[in-house]
Scaffold this motif. Structure first.
Motif, PDB file in Angstrom:
ATOM      1  N   MET A  46       0.779  -1.288  -0.196  1.00  0.00           N
ATOM      2  CA  MET A  46       0.058  -0.086  -0.017  1.00  0.00           C
ATOM      3  C   MET A  46       0.893   1.165  -0.021  1.00  0.00           C
ATOM      4  O   MET A  46       0.450   2.258  -0.575  1.00  0.00           O
ATOM      5  CB  MET A  46      -1.127   0.027   1.125  1.00  0.00           C
ATOM      6  N   GLU A  47       2.033   1.309   1.020  1.00  0.00           N
ATOM      7  CA  GLU A  47       2.752   2.315   0.855  1.00  0.00           C
ATOM      8  C   GLU A  47       3.540   2.643  -0.435  1.00  0.00           C
ATOM      9  O   GLU A  47       3.879   3.689  -0.978  1.00  0.00           O
ATOM     10  CB  GLU A  47       3.630   2.459   2.217  1.00  0.00           C
ATOM     11  N   ILE A  48       3.789   1.354  -1.165  1.00  0.00           N
ATOM     12  CA  ILE A  48       4.751   1.812  -2.251  1.00  0.00           C
ATOM     13  C   ILE A  48       3.883   2.262  -3.389  1.00  0.00           C
ATOM     14  O   ILE A  48       4.326   2.872  -4.107  1.00  0.00           O
ATOM     15  CB  ILE A  48       5.398   0.314  -2.601  1.00  0.00           C
ATOM     16  N   GLU A  49       2.618   1.606  -3.418  1.00  0.00           N
ATOM     17  CA  GLU A  49       1.684   2.334  -4.259  1.00  0.00           C
ATOM     18  C   GLU A  49       1.593   3.898  -4.091  1.00  0.00           C
ATOM     19  O   GLU A  49       1.339   4.405  -5.254  1.00  0.00           O
ATOM     20  CB  GLU A  49       0.211   1.727  -4.187  1.00  0.00           C
ATOM     21  N   GLU A  50       1.588   4.222  -2.954  1.00  0.00           N
ATOM     22  CA  GLU A  50       1.796   5.735  -2.616  1.00  0.00           C
ATOM     23  C   GLU A  50       3.038   6.555  -3.156  1.00  0.00           C
ATOM     24  O   GLU A  50       3.204   7.691  -3.620  1.00  0.00           O
ATOM     25  CB  GLU A  50       1.439   6.024  -1.210  1.00  0.00           C
ATOM     26  N   LEU A  51       4.096   5.764  -2.772  1.00  0.00           N
ATOM     27  CA  LEU A  51       5.362   6.323  -3.421  1.00  0.00           C
ATOM     28  C   LEU A  51       5.521   6.245  -4.680  1.00  0.00           C
ATOM     29  O   LEU A  51       5.930   7.305  -5.420  1.00  0.00           O
ATOM     30  CB  LEU A  51       6.422   5.248  -2.766  1.00  0.00           C
ATOM     31  N   ALA A  52       5.052   5.534  -5.295  1.00  0.00           N
ATOM     32  CA  ALA A  52       4.810   5.488  -6.850  1.00  0.00           C
ATOM     33  C   ALA A  52       4.013   6.598  -7.510  1.00  0.00           C
ATOM     34  O   ALA A  52       4.333   7.283  -8.339  1.00  0.00           O
ATOM     35  CB  ALA A  52       4.347   3.980  -7.558  1.00  0.00           C
ATOM     36  N   GLU A  53       3.141   6.990  -6.643  1.00  0.00           N
ATOM     37  CA  GLU A  53       2.473   8.242  -7.150  1.00  0.00           C
ATOM     38  C   GLU A  53       2.829   9.494  -6.577  1.00  0.00           C
ATOM     39  O   GLU A  53       2.790  10.550  -7.481  1.00  0.00           O
ATOM     40  CB  GLU A  53       0.882   7.872  -6.485  1.00  0.00           C
ATOM     41  N   HIS A  54       3.245   9.612  -5.329  1.00  0.00           N
ATOM     42  CA  HIS A  54       3.544  10.914  -4.929  1.00  0.00           C
ATOM     43  C   HIS A  54       5.032  11.030  -4.229  1.00  0.00           C
ATOM     44  O   HIS A  54       5.147  12.002  -3.411  1.00  0.00           O
ATOM     45  CB  HIS A  54       2.652  11.362  -3.856  1.00  0.00           C
ATOM     46  N   GLY A  55       6.171  10.190  -4.336  1.00  0.00           N
ATOM     47  CA  GLY A  55       7.318  10.236  -4.019  1.00  0.00           C
ATOM     48  C   GLY A  55       7.472   9.947  -2.481  1.00  0.00           C
ATOM     49  O   GLY A  55       6.416   9.236  -1.756  1.00  0.00           O
ATOM     50  N   THR A  56       8.360  10.325  -1.794  1.00  0.00           N
ATOM     51  CA  THR A  56       8.840   9.776  -0.551  1.00  0.00           C
ATOM     52  C   THR A  56       8.110  10.438   0.612  1.00  0.00           C
ATOM     53  O   THR A  56       7.644  11.645   0.200  1.00  0.00           O
ATOM     54  CB  THR A  56      10.422  10.216  -0.394  1.00  0.00           C
ATOM     55  N   MET A  57       8.197   9.917   1.767  1.00  0.00           N
ATOM     56  CA  MET A  57       7.390  10.570   2.765  1.00  0.00           C
ATOM     57  C   MET A  57       7.965  11.899   3.489  1.00  0.00           C
ATOM     58  O   MET A  57       9.127  11.903   3.407  1.00  0.00           O
ATOM     59  CB  MET A  57       7.262   9.710   3.855  1.00  0.00           C
ATOM     60  N   LEU A  58       6.961  12.626   3.834  1.00  0.00           N
ATOM     61  CA  LEU A  58       7.545  14.022   4.308  1.00  0.00           C
ATOM     62  C   LEU A  58       8.153  13.734   5.856  1.00  0.00           C
ATOM     63  O   LEU A  58       7.311  12.709   6.446  1.00  0.00           O
ATOM     64  CB  LEU A  58       6.530  14.975   4.634  1.00  0.00           C
ATOM     65  N   PRO A  59       8.947  14.662   6.483  1.00  0.00           N
ATOM     66  CA  PRO A  59       9.062  14.428   7.860  1.00  0.00           C
ATOM     67  C   PRO A  59       8.118  14.583   8.755  1.00  0.00           C
ATOM     68  O   PRO A  59       7.103  15.160   8.251  1.00  0.00           O
ATOM     69  CB  PRO A  59      10.275  15.718   7.969  1.00  0.00           C
ATOM     70  N   GLY A  60       7.948  13.934   9.959  1.00  0.00           N
ATOM     71  CA  GLY A  60       6.835  14.114  10.731  1.00  0.00           C
ATOM     72  C   GLY A  60       6.295  15.408  10.869  1.00  0.00           C
ATOM     73  O   GLY A  60       5.091  15.364  10.979  1.00  0.00           O
ATOM     74  N   GLU A  61       7.151  16.335  11.411  1.00  0.00           N
ATOM     75  CA  GLU A  61       6.656  17.776  11.526  1.00  0.00           C
ATOM     76  C   GLU A  61       5.804  18.436  10.272  1.00  0.00           C
ATOM     77  O   GLU A  61       5.232  19.271  10.424  1.00  0.00           O
ATOM     78  CB  GLU A  61       7.764  18.634  12.054  1.00  0.00           C
ATOM     79  N   MET A  62       6.128  17.894   9.113  1.00  0.00           N
ATOM     80  CA  MET A  62       5.554  18.195   7.808  1.00  0.00           C
ATOM     81  C   MET A  62       4.319  17.593   7.407  1.00  0.00           C
ATOM     82  O   MET A  62       3.362  18.261   6.545  1.00  0.00           O
ATOM     83  CB  MET A  62       6.709  18.500   6.898  1.00  0.00           C
ATOM     84  N   ILE A  63       4.061  16.744   8.178  1.00  0.00           N
ATOM     85  CA  ILE A  63       2.832  15.970   7.506  1.00  0.00           C
ATOM     86  C   ILE A  63       1.589  16.346   7.934  1.00  0.00           C
ATOM     87  O   ILE A  63       1.261  16.984   8.954  1.00  0.00           O
ATOM     88  CB  ILE A  63       2.868  14.196   7.970  1.00  0.00           C
TER      89      ILE A  63
END
Length: 255
Positions: A46-63
């Motif tokens: 599920m997370e890799i699907e999101e990675l393929a769509e929107h790139g790497t995860m933001l740092p916690g304080e920016m989410i």
């Protein structure tokens, strides 16, 4: 060998091969590891699907913050310039405000998508051959397949705070998530056969008998959930067949 059809609730999760001479402790340990391994692969996919769509995860304080809020708070994703996908990226903003919007190229998206499809087919009984048993080696191979695909797209690795990287290193924190309610704690795990809890320190033969060529249904749950529902004495297909036979007999008697 005994084949266990492993359920949680009414769903068949996987088939597992064991022996009546095995200890219940070791069998339960493997069943829980396989079940939790399936869940991990589902989460990673599920997370890799999101990675393929929107790139790497933001740092916690920016989410959860939009661009204006990030600028106002002077927050910057320092990993955005370090973790650029192979072949470059295009901007595809994440509506959930979790990822940085740097979508990999179509070729790299395909690498990730193919790995997801193959990994799911390895561990999901609905996608794999119905008679195939699941092993810890298969679960590990599926995880390695996903890890390899992510490494191809991001050879410099993902940011340390990215959920996918934490899943691969077994440092994920599921606290407060729906996923935490699905995982079975090994110390609280139980399994049942024919309405009886299979207690630790026993041999499987004490519950299944000595016939080492059989197939039975066992149910996984954990302490506090209570006994799982008993299996129906008559299966649904058999019930329908019996009803159809009764109807045919009734029609014959009318003639």
């Amino acid at each position: 060998m005994v084949i266990l059809s492993v359920k949680r609730g009414d769903e068949v999760l996987f088939l597992f091969e064991t022996s009546v001479n095995e200890k219940t402790d070791s069998v339960l340990r493997d069943l829980v590891a396989l079940y939790n391994g399936q869940l991990k692969i589902q989460r990673v996919c599920m997370e890799i699907e999101e990675l393929a769509e929107h790139g790497t995860m933001l740092p916690g304080e920016m989410i959860g913050l939009n661009e204006d809020q990030r600028e106002e708070l002077k927050l910057k994703d320092v990993w955005a310039d370090k973790c650029i996908p192979s072949g470059g990226f295009t901007i595809n903003k994440d509506p959930l405000l979790r990822r940085n919007g740097q979508q990999p190229s179509e070729a790299m998206q395909k690498v990730l998508a193919n790995a997801i499809t193959e990994a799911k087919a390895m561990v999901d009984r609905r996608l794999a051959k119905s008679s195939k048993t699941l092993t810890l080696k298969i679960v590990e191979e599926a995880l390695n397949l996903l890890r390899g695909a992510v490494t191809i797209v991001y050879p410099m690795q993902l940011p340390p705070h990215d959920t996918i990287r934490m899943e691969f290193t077994n440092t994920e924190d599921l606290t407060g998530t729906q996923a935490s309610k699905e995982v079975i704690e090994p110390s609280k795990a139980q399994f049942w056969f024919a309405g009886r809890q299979m207690l630790m320190g026993k041999l499987m033969s004490e519950y299944l008998g000595v016939n080492d060529k059989t197939k039975v249904v066992v149910k996984l749950n954990q302490l506090g959930e209570g006994p799982p529902a008993r299996e129906a004495v008559i299966s649904d297909p058999m019930r329908k067949e019996m009803m159809a036979a009764a109807f045919r007999r009734q029609e014959e008697l009318k003639i």
